[in-house]
Write an enzyme that holds these catalytic residues in place. Structure first.
Site, mmCIF file in Angstrom:
data_model
loop_
_atom_site.group_PDB
_atom_site.id
_atom_site.type_symbol
_atom_site.label_atom_id
_atom_site.label_comp_id
_atom_site.label_asym_id
_atom_site.label_seq_id
_atom_site.Cartn_x
_atom_site.Cartn_y
_atom_site.Cartn_z
ATOM 1 C CG ASN A 1 -1.607 1.351 1.475
ATOM 2 O OD1 ASN A 1 -1.775 1.942 0.305
ATOM 3 N ND2 ASN A 1 -2.600 1.573 2.712
ATOM 4 C CG HIS B 1 -5.644 1.602 4.938
ATOM 5 N ND1 HIS B 1 -5.436 2.870 6.035
ATOM 6 C CD2 HIS B 1 -4.602 0.836 4.986
ATOM 7 C CE1 HIS B 1 -4.135 2.493 6.710
ATOM 8 N NE2 HIS B 1 -3.634 1.318 5.954
ATOM 9 C CD GLU C 1 -2.804 5.392 6.878
ATOM 10 O OE1 GLU C 1 -2.967 5.408 5.496
ATOM 11 O OE2 GLU C 1 -1.894 4.948 7.430
ATOM 12 C CD GLU D 1 -3.162 -2.662 6.993
ATOM 13 O OE1 GLU D 1 -2.252 -2.666 6.388
ATOM 14 O OE2 GLU D 1 -3.750 -1.209 7.218
ATOM 15 N N GLY E 1 2.785 2.397 10.920
ATOM 16 C CA GLY E 1 3.901 3.447 10.719
ATOM 17 C C GLY E 1 4.345 3.684 11.813
ATOM 18 C CE LYS F 1 0.011 3.254 4.692
ATOM 19 N NZ LYS F 1 -0.097 3.444 6.404
ATOM 20 C CB SER G 1 5.712 -1.889 11.957
ATOM 21 O OG SER G 1 5.262 -0.441 12.191
HETATM 22 P P1 13P Z 1 3.259 0.343 7.750
HETATM 23 O O1 13P Z 1 4.035 -0.984 7.092
HETATM 24 O O2 13P Z 1 4.129 1.505 7.121
HETATM 25 O O3 13P Z 1 3.179 0.283 9.118
HETATM 26 O O4 13P Z 1 1.882 0.465 7.026
HETATM 27 C C1 13P Z 1 0.952 -0.609 7.229
HETATM 28 C C2 13P Z 1 -0.074 -0.227 6.471
HETATM 29 O O5 13P Z 1 -1.177 0.536 6.722
HETATM 30 C C3 13P Z 1 -0.476 -0.844 5.256
HETATM 31 O O6 13P Z 1 -1.735 -0.868 4.840
#
Ligand code: 13P
Length: 252
Positions: free
Chosen positions: A9, A94, A96, A164, A170, A11, A210
Site C-alpha cells: 500500500n 483502511h 486511515e 492492521e 507506521g 499510500k 510495521s
Molecule cells: P506500515 O507498514 O508503514 O506500518 O503501514 C501499514 C499499512 O497501513 C498498510 O496498509
C-alpha cells in the site's frame, strides 16, 4: 491453504514516474518468488503507469480505495467501473480512510459489494486503536468490523481480509506474531466461519502494521497468516521483495 498475498500500500507516496520505476523494480525480482501473489497499490493517478509496468509479469495491481456508486456528482471520487482494466484488487476500509475520511462500516460494506460486482478483489481492512486494545475491546471491535463490512456478502472468492492494528501502522511497533495470530486465527477466522462456514478457511488473511523483511517470516510462520499488507517497506522494491521472499520461505 488460502492464496499467499503480499500487497504494497503505497499510500500518498510516489509521483507517476517514481511509481513506474518502483513497479519495474518489483517486476525484476518477482519471478524469483513463485507462489506469492504480489500486489502493488499505487495512488489512483499512477494506476495506468503501474499497470503498464507490470504487463507480462505475474505482478498484480490494486487501488487504495474507491466509491461504491457507478458514476455521478461525487467530486474527486473514482468508481468501480473506472478501475476495471487498471487493477484486480482494491483496498477497502483502511484505518486511515476510516479515521481521516469518515468512512463507516456501512460505506465500507457498500464498497465491498460494489467491488465484487465489478469483478475486483476487495482487501477489507480491520483493526483496533490502542485505546480499544487497552480497554479490552479489540475482539468486539474487530469482529464487528468484519461482520458489518461483509454484511450481505455470500461469495467469498477473491475476498481478502487484512488485520492492521492501528497502533502498529507506521510506528515501528509491530504486533507480535502471537498477538496477530490470536486476532487472526481467533477473532477474525471465527467470525468468518460464522458467516461463511467452511468457505472461511479459504480466505487469505494478511497482517499489516510495521511489517518488514526482518519480521515477515515470523508472521507467515503462523498457520492463520497468509501474507501481508505492507506500507513503508513496500516503497522500495528490494525491501518489498524481501518481505515476499520471507513469506514464501516460511510457508515452503
Ligand atoms: P506500515 O507498514 O508503514 O506500518 O503501514 C501499514 C499499512 O497501513 C498498510 O496498509
Amino acid at each position: 491453504m488460502p492464496d499467499l498475498v503480499v500487497a504494497g500500500n503505497w499510500k500518498m507516496n510516489t509521483t507517476v514516474a517514481e511509481a513506474a520505476t518502483l513497479a519495474a523494480g518489483v517486476v525484476d525480482g518477482a519471478a524469483a518468488i513463485p507462489g506469492v501473489a504480489l500486489v502493488l497499490c499505487p495512488p489512483f493517478v499512477s494506476l495506468a503507469a503501474v499497470s503498464d509496468a507490470v504487463k507480462g509479469s505475474a505482478v498484480k495491481v490494486g487501488a487504495q480505495n474507491m466509491h461504491f456508486q457507478d458514476s455521478g456528482a461525487f467530486t474527486g471520487e473514482v468508481s468501480p467501473g473506472m478501475l476495471q482494466g487498471l487493477c484486480d484488487y482494491v483496498i477497502l476500509g483502511h484505518s486511515e480512510r476510516r479515521q481521516m475520511f469518515a468512512e463507516t462500516d456501512e460505506s465500507v460494506n457498500s464498497k465491498v459489494k460494489a467491488a465484487q460486482a465489478a469483478g475486483l478483489k476487495p482487501i477489507l481492512c480491520v483493526g483496533e486503536t490502542l485505546e480499544e486494545r487497552e480497554g479490552e475491546k479489540a475482539s468486539d471491535v474487530i469482529s464487528g468490523q468484519v461482520r458489518a463490512g461483509l454484511e450481505g456478502i455470500s461469495d467469498t472468492s477473491g475476498l481478502i481480509v487484512a488485520y492492521e492494528p492501528i497502533w502498529a501502522i507506521g510506528t515501528g511497533q509491530a504486533a507480535t506474531p502471537e498477538t496477530a495470530a490470536e486476532v487472526m486465527g481467533g477473532v477474525i477466522l471465527e467470525t468468518l466461519r460464522s458467516l461463511f462456514a467452511a468457505a472461511a478457511d479459504d480466505i487469505s488473511l494478511l497482517y499489516g502494521g510495521s511489517m518488514n523483511a526482518a519480521n515477515a517470516g515470523d508472521y507467515a510462520a503462523q498457520d492463520c497468516i497468509h501474507g501481508g499488507l505492507v506500507g513503508g517497506a513496500g516503497l522500495q522494491a528490494e525491501s518489498f521483495l524481501q518481505v515476499a521472499a520471507a513469506v514464501a520461505a516460511a510457508k515452503a
